[in-house]
Every structure is written in C-alpha cells, then in structure tokens.
Enzyme design. Structure first.
Site, PDB file in Angstrom:
ATOM      1  N   LYS A  43       0.793  -1.186   0.181  1.00 14.67           N
ATOM      2  CA  LYS A  43       0.140   0.064  -0.156  1.00 14.67           C
ATOM      3  C   LYS A  43       0.792   1.253   0.010  1.00 14.67           C
ATOM      4  CE  LYS A  43      -2.898  -2.356   3.056  1.00 14.67           C
ATOM      5  NZ  LYS A  43      -3.441  -2.380   4.723  1.00 14.67           N
ATOM      6  N   ASP A 103      14.212  -0.042   1.485  1.00 16.67           N
ATOM      7  CA  ASP A 103      14.992  -0.391   2.704  1.00 16.67           C
ATOM      8  C   ASP A 103      15.783  -1.579   2.727  1.00 16.67           C
ATOM      9  OD1 ASP A 103      15.303  -0.534   5.328  1.00 16.67           O
ATOM     10  OD2 ASP A 103      13.204  -1.298   5.838  1.00 16.67           O
ATOM     11  N   LYS A 131      16.921   3.941   2.167  1.00 21.26           N
ATOM     12  CA  LYS A 131      17.644   3.819   3.503  1.00 21.26           C
ATOM     13  C   LYS A 131      18.772   2.940   3.230  1.00 21.26           C
ATOM     14  CE  LYS A 131      14.589   3.706   7.504  1.00 21.26           C
ATOM     15  NZ  LYS A 131      13.925   2.764   8.176  1.00 21.26           N
ATOM     16  N   ARG A 165      -0.551   6.692   7.645  1.00 18.94           N
ATOM     17  CA  ARG A 165      -0.116   6.713   6.124  1.00 18.94           C
ATOM     18  C   ARG A 165      -0.795   8.261   5.625  1.00 18.94           C
ATOM     19  NH1 ARG A 165       1.214   1.752   4.412  1.00 18.94           N
ATOM     20  NH2 ARG A 165       0.178  -0.103   5.297  1.00 18.94           N
TER      21      ARG A 165
HETATM   22  C1  PRP Z   1       7.363  -1.582   2.546  1.00 21.21           C
HETATM   23  C2  PRP Z   1       7.646  -0.610   1.389  1.00 21.21           C
HETATM   24  C3  PRP Z   1       8.495  -1.802   0.212  1.00 21.21           C
HETATM   25  C4  PRP Z   1       8.971  -2.562   1.353  1.00 21.21           C
HETATM   26  C5  PRP Z   1      10.615  -2.011   1.350  1.00 21.21           C
HETATM   27  O1  PRP Z   1       6.081  -2.217   2.399  1.00 21.21           O
HETATM   28  O2  PRP Z   1       6.487  -0.348   0.633  1.00 21.21           O
HETATM   29  O3  PRP Z   1       7.370  -2.564  -0.445  1.00 21.21           O
HETATM   30  O4  PRP Z   1       8.545  -2.290   2.762  1.00 21.21           O
HETATM   31  O5  PRP Z   1      11.350  -2.931   2.388  1.00 21.21           O
HETATM   32  P1  PRP Z   1      12.483  -3.946   1.794  1.00 21.21           P
HETATM   33  O6  PRP Z   1      13.263  -3.201   1.002  1.00 21.21           O
HETATM   34  O7  PRP Z   1      12.993  -4.307   3.016  1.00 21.21           O
HETATM   35  O8  PRP Z   1      12.130  -4.973   1.106  1.00 21.21           O
HETATM   36  P2  PRP Z   1       5.382  -2.986   3.573  1.00 21.21           P
HETATM   37  O9  PRP Z   1       5.796  -4.285   3.539  1.00 21.21           O
HETATM   38  O10 PRP Z   1       5.835  -2.152   4.880  1.00 21.21           O
HETATM   39  O11 PRP Z   1       3.870  -2.706   3.214  1.00 21.21           O
HETATM   40  P3  PRP Z   1       2.994  -1.480   3.002  1.00 21.21           P
HETATM   41  O12 PRP Z   1       3.573  -0.975   1.465  1.00 21.21           O
HETATM   42  O13 PRP Z   1       1.753  -2.117   2.949  1.00 21.21           O
HETATM   43  O14 PRP Z   1       3.152  -0.605   4.076  1.00 21.21           O
END
Ligand code: PRP
Length: 181
Positions: A43, A103, A131, A165
């Site tokens: 999302k 991330d 990051k 959000r």
């Molecule tokens: C977050 C973000 C990426 C992912 C990045 O999504 O939107 O999809 O984490 O992290 P990574 O580089 O460690 O893989 P999240 O899983 O928090 O879901 P969301 O988008 O629904 O908040």
C-alpha cells in the site's frame, strides 16, 4: 494527537512536493517520446504515486501490485509473496516501479526480477525514500526522492501498524510509540 507521536518532522510537505516536481521533470525528460507504465507497489506507494504521476508530463499508464514480504528484517533470503499481480501485459513496455521506501531491497530486487521475466522494454525504480544503511539485496533505484537515515519513518503513505499513512509529511516516530528505546 498524531503530531505528538513524532520525535520530529524529517521531510515537510513542501520539501516533498518540490522534490517530486523535480523527479517528475526528470522522468518526463528521460521518457520523452515514450509512454511509461507506472507500477505502484501497495500500500505504501499510493500517496507518492498519486503526486508523482501528476508531475509527469507524458501519456502514461498505471497499474498496481500488492506484495508482502516474509520475515521482514530478519531473514537473509527474501521470499516475497505476490498478493495482487498486474492487470495488464507489460511486454515491450517501459515500466517504472514506484515505491515509498527502499529498505533492505528484498522486495524490489525480487519484484524487478519477477517483472523482467515478462520482457518489458525497460524497468526502472522510483522510490521516494532510500535507506541505504539497511540494504541486504543489491538493487539500484534510478529515481530517489530522499536518502534517509535508519530511523522509524511514517507518513505520506508509510505506516506503523497501519496508522499514520495519511500524514502529509514524513516524520520520525517516537520510540515510545513502538516500544523502542
Ligand atoms: C514497505 C515498502 C516496500 C518494502 C521495502 O512495504 O512499501 O514495499 O517495505 O522494504 P524492503 O526494501 O526491506 O523489502 P511494507 O511491507 O511495509 O507494506 P506496505 O507498503 O503495505 O506498508
């Protein structure tokens, strides 16, 4: 009330808006004569996606995917589950994957490989936040809004336990909110 949960505002609404305009102009120049397909990863990306595409002055398509990662932050190998796939063919399309945050890189490295198998003309990544300190999987975003420190950031699409959000800025959450120190 939510403002009280923030240690500080990392990126203001104005800073975000102006940086997204720059990214949009860059994408507009890079894809001149093409019709890119923006793929938002839900999302978290929906707020950024909405603003980014309105800063791109080109005909373009858009689609969304929902992914969830297993063992986030703990495992070294990234298993990513596709909860909702694209609703269109991407063969010969210029795909721009849109993310709120890069991330560990596990999600995007998996997704890039997954979509590459469908023979798009090209794939690039646009992420609002990067990051780099947390990176475990090699992945390079062509368009990066801001490089951020390894802090718990929320707002502008990013959540903590599905809250925050809707904040128009990006803030650093007080550790007391998530039980940290
Ligand atoms: C977050 C973000 C990426 C992912 C990045 O999504 O939107 O999809 O984490 O992290 P990574 O580089 O460690 O893989 P999240 O899983 O928090 O879901 P969301 O988008 O629904 O908040």
């Amino acid at each position: 009330m939510m403002r009280d949960d923030m240690e500080r505002i990392l990126l203001s609404e104005e800073e975000i808006r102006s940086r997204i305009r720059e990214l949009g102009a860059e994408i507009t120049a890079d894809y001149a004569g093409k019709e890119p397909l923006f793929v938002g990863v839900l999302k978290g990306s929906f707020v950024f996606m909405a603003d980014l595409i309105r800063s791109v002055d080109l005909p373009c398509g858009m689609d969304f995917m929902v992914v969830s990662s297993y063992g986030k932050g703990t495992k070294t190998t990234g298993a990513v589950k596709i909860v909702k796939d694209l609703s269109q063919d991407i063969e010969d399309r210029d795909v721009v994957i849109v993310e709120d945050i890069l991330d560990t890189g596990v999600t995007l490295s998996y997704l890039t490989r997954y979509l590459s198998n469908r023979n798009p003309a090209s794939i690039t990544i646009a992420t609002l936040l990067d990051k780099p300190e947390r990176r475990r999987a090699a992945v390079q975003a062509k368009y990066v809004g801001f490089t951020v420190p390894d802090a718990f950031v929320v707002g502008y699409g990013l959540d903590y336990a599905e809250t925050y959000r809707n904040l128009p800025y990006i803030g650093i959450l007080k550790p007391s909110v998530y039980g940290g120190k």
